[in-house]
Design a protein around this motif. Sequence first.
Motif, short mmCIF file in Angstrom:
data_model
loop_
_atom_site.label_atom_id
_atom_site.label_comp_id
_atom_site.label_asym_id
_atom_site.label_seq_id
_atom_site.Cartn_x
_atom_site.Cartn_y
_atom_site.Cartn_z
N LEU A 45 0.83 -1.21 0.00
CA LEU A 45 0.00 0.00 0.00
C LEU A 45 0.86 1.26 0.00
N ALA A 46 1.95 1.23 0.75
CA ALA A 46 2.83 2.39 0.82
C ALA A 46 3.47 2.68 -0.53
N ARG A 47 3.66 1.66 -1.35
CA ARG A 47 4.28 1.82 -2.66
C ARG A 47 3.28 2.13 -3.77
N LEU A 48 1.99 1.98 -3.49
CA LEU A 48 0.96 2.17 -4.51
C LEU A 48 0.94 3.54 -5.17
N PRO A 49 1.20 4.63 -4.46
CA PRO A 49 1.16 5.92 -5.17
C PRO A 49 2.15 6.01 -6.33
N ASP A 50 3.16 5.15 -6.34
CA ASP A 50 4.15 5.17 -7.41
C ASP A 50 3.68 4.47 -8.69
N ILE A 51 2.56 3.75 -8.60
CA ILE A 51 2.08 3.01 -9.78
C ILE A 51 0.59 3.26 -9.97
#
Length: 170
Positions: A101-107
């Motif tokens: 979830l923390a990495r989702l804004p990047d994709i």
Amino acid sequence: MMSPKCIARYEDSKEMYRHGLVLAEKLGNLPLVYQITNSLGAEAHLKADYQGAIPMVEHALEIARQLEDKSKIVQSLNDLGNLYYEIKEYPRAKELLSEALARLPDIEGETLKCGILDTLGKVLTASEEYPYASRVFSQGLNLIKDTNISSAAVEMLIGVSELLNGMKDK
């Protein structure tokens, strides 16, 4: 239970993937190695061989990190979170899904985000973290409403039902 025909098809595809993996490794084609390794993990997951799938998906995650492919990293984290949820290792599942979830804004990937929120909500429900589970499911349902991803709605509603049943028992 899988039919004998499905089991034979699974074994054939697994063998084909293994041959492809050897060739991809010889060629040094890391994206293809990732894809085949991830597919082997997915096949094992479908067969409910969670203990067999985990090392494959962990290896796929390592490759995704080497490739620095944000989308593949999030997908692998989600897959691992699902596997750890299946074997009831909730703290590890929560850790992996939270990282995804923390990495989702990047994709981009609203459907993937819905899936991550759904599984994380189920993990939190199983861990009896009801207030946090409620917020996660609420976020997922709002995403479904905003993006009209109807295929994720049923799974999310099942998770909400499990949450409400768990809260009722307490």
